[in-house]
Scaffold this active site. Structure first.
Site, mmCIF file in Angstrom:
data_model
loop_
_atom_site.group_PDB
_atom_site.id
_atom_site.type_symbol
_atom_site.label_atom_id
_atom_site.label_comp_id
_atom_site.label_asym_id
_atom_site.label_seq_id
_atom_site.Cartn_x
_atom_site.Cartn_y
_atom_site.Cartn_z
ATOM 1 N N CYS A 73 17.708 -55.171 -15.083
ATOM 2 C CA CYS A 73 17.248 -56.546 -15.250
ATOM 3 C C CYS A 73 16.749 -56.925 -16.641
ATOM 4 C CB CYS A 73 16.141 -56.776 -14.226
ATOM 5 S SG CYS A 73 15.253 -58.305 -14.402
ATOM 6 N N HIS A 129 10.326 -61.854 -16.151
ATOM 7 C CA HIS A 129 10.433 -60.405 -16.358
ATOM 8 C C HIS A 129 10.787 -60.019 -17.792
ATOM 9 C CE1 HIS A 129 11.560 -56.256 -14.460
ATOM 10 N NE2 HIS A 129 10.420 -56.242 -15.139
#
Length: 398
Positions: A73, A129
């Site tokens: 990610c 994130h």
């Protein structure tokens, strides 16, 4: 893939600066852990209905050899927003841990900052994130000791989306990391004051939570906010950029009630069906507001997950006969293609021909150079080092 190609289609010159008399809106939807074979227009044997994504393919272009910058990610998100691979940053492996510091360097040109410099309003809705500077009550590094920790949620955070070119932000850091709450711009919505329960299929990192936090509500809420952002931005004469990183179908797998049983691939398939419905909401918002001059891109940050969910990508093959990676080898975290080869669809009415298919090898880091070409901008030599303009490949059918 080479840059500098001159390709003309309907009066637009690609490879040289584009016609910027009417700068297009740009909507970039990033699914989380969606496999190449989950989408019907890529895998006819998929057990998941994806009518809105199939519509994108029918009305635009489908790239068959598109890749995320990484198989996990954080590095993919860094690459998308900066146009450079994450090995150039301080993060050389893995992802940011809970309470991680900002990864995008101070002063680093990002896609939203580039577009904002050229008259765009910019918004990020969804999963970030990429780190924050979390304020603490004791001046020590942020932590989740005893499930609550020392982060001071009455103060604003710095280093997030607003520090890197976005005018506004709403979302979560990520669904399975603390704090378990929504964040708007640079502060949390309400104060996370209770310890999150650790449970299978739910929150799996200890930390503070807003009382009554419901994981199932995340995707519907960010979808609503994305639609509202489009509706508001469309009232302005300024073009807009919406970066819409979804929290699904990433773990925890929590499809809303109305999507239960929508697929033949279990809860995961139902969650992917909900992702498809989210794309449908965006398409309807663009149509409803008359924002037809919009380049809409849909892709995923890496391949499908196999751990911490039941069943994972390999188990789905055995249980449902559904192949999230289609015929590719590997899954999320793998260097094999199943880990980073992803669906990539683009629609721009009147510019990209309907039903186009391209086998050109592209990467999501190419967003930076492509946006620069769209607006007729010249990137500085220290920005978007790994990015190439892919517009020349959007017009042709391979």
């Amino acid at each position: 893939m080479a840059s500098g190609i001159i390709f003309t289609w309907v009066g637009v010159v690609c490879g040289s600066p584009a016609d910027v008399s009417r700068k297009p809106n740009i909507v970039f939807i990033l699914a989380d852990d969606l496999g190449y074979g989950d989408v019907r227009c890529y895998n006819a044997q998929s057990k998941i209905p994806t009518p809105n994504l199939d519509r994108l393919a029918a009305e635009g272009i489908r790239f068959t050899d598109a890749h995320a910058p990484d198989a996990v990610c954080t590095p993919s998100r860094y690459g998308i927003l900066t146009g450079r691979y994450c090995f150039r940053s301080r993060l050389h492996s893995g992802v940011l841990s809970p309470w991680g510091r900002p990864l995008i360097e101070t002063g680093r040109l990002t896609v939203p900052e580039l577009l904002r410099q050229h008259g765009y309003t910019t918004a990020c809705i969804g999963k970030w994130h990429l780190g924050w500077d979390w304020p603490t009550r004791d001046g020590l590094a942020p932590s989740s000791t005893n499930g609550i920790g020392n982060v001071d949620f009455t103060k604003s955070m710095s280093g997030g989306p607003l520090a890197h070119g976005f005018d506004s932000y709403f979302g979560v850091d990520l669904p399975n990391y603390p704090p378990y709450c929504f964040i708007t711009n640079d502060h949390t919505v309400d104060v996370p004051s209770v310890a999150a329960p650790m449970q299978k299929g739910g929150m799996n990192r200890p930390g503070p939570m807003v009382p009554g936090w419901n994981l199932t509500n995340i995707l519907p809420e960010i979808t609503l906010r994305a639609v509202q952002t489009i509706e508001e931005a469309a009232k302005s004469k300024k073009p807009f950029f919406l970066y819409f990183p979804l929290t699904a179908p990433h773990y925890p797998i929590v499809p809303a009630t109305e999507f239960k049983g929508r697929s033949q691939a279990g809860d995961y398939g139902d969650f992917v069906a909900q992702v498809d419905a989210t794309v449908g909401e965006v398409l309807r918002a663009l149509a409803r507001t008359g924002a037809t001059n919009t380049l809409l891109v849909f892709t995923s940050d890496n391949g499908p997950e196999i751990v911490e969910i039941d069943p994972g990508a390999y188990d789905r093959i055995r249980r449902y006969g559904h192949r999230s990676m289609d015929g590719l080898r590997g899954v999320k975290r793998d260097i094999w293609e199943g880990g980073h080869r992803v669906p990539f669809l683009a629609r721009w009415p009147g510019r990209i021909p309907s039903g186009a298919v391209s086998a050109e090898t592209i990467c999501e880091v190419d967003l930076m150079a492509t946006c620069a070409n769209l607006i007729g901008a010249q990137l500085p030599p220290d920005a978007g080092e790994d990015s190439y303009n892919i517009l020349p490949h959007c017009w042709a059918r391979n």
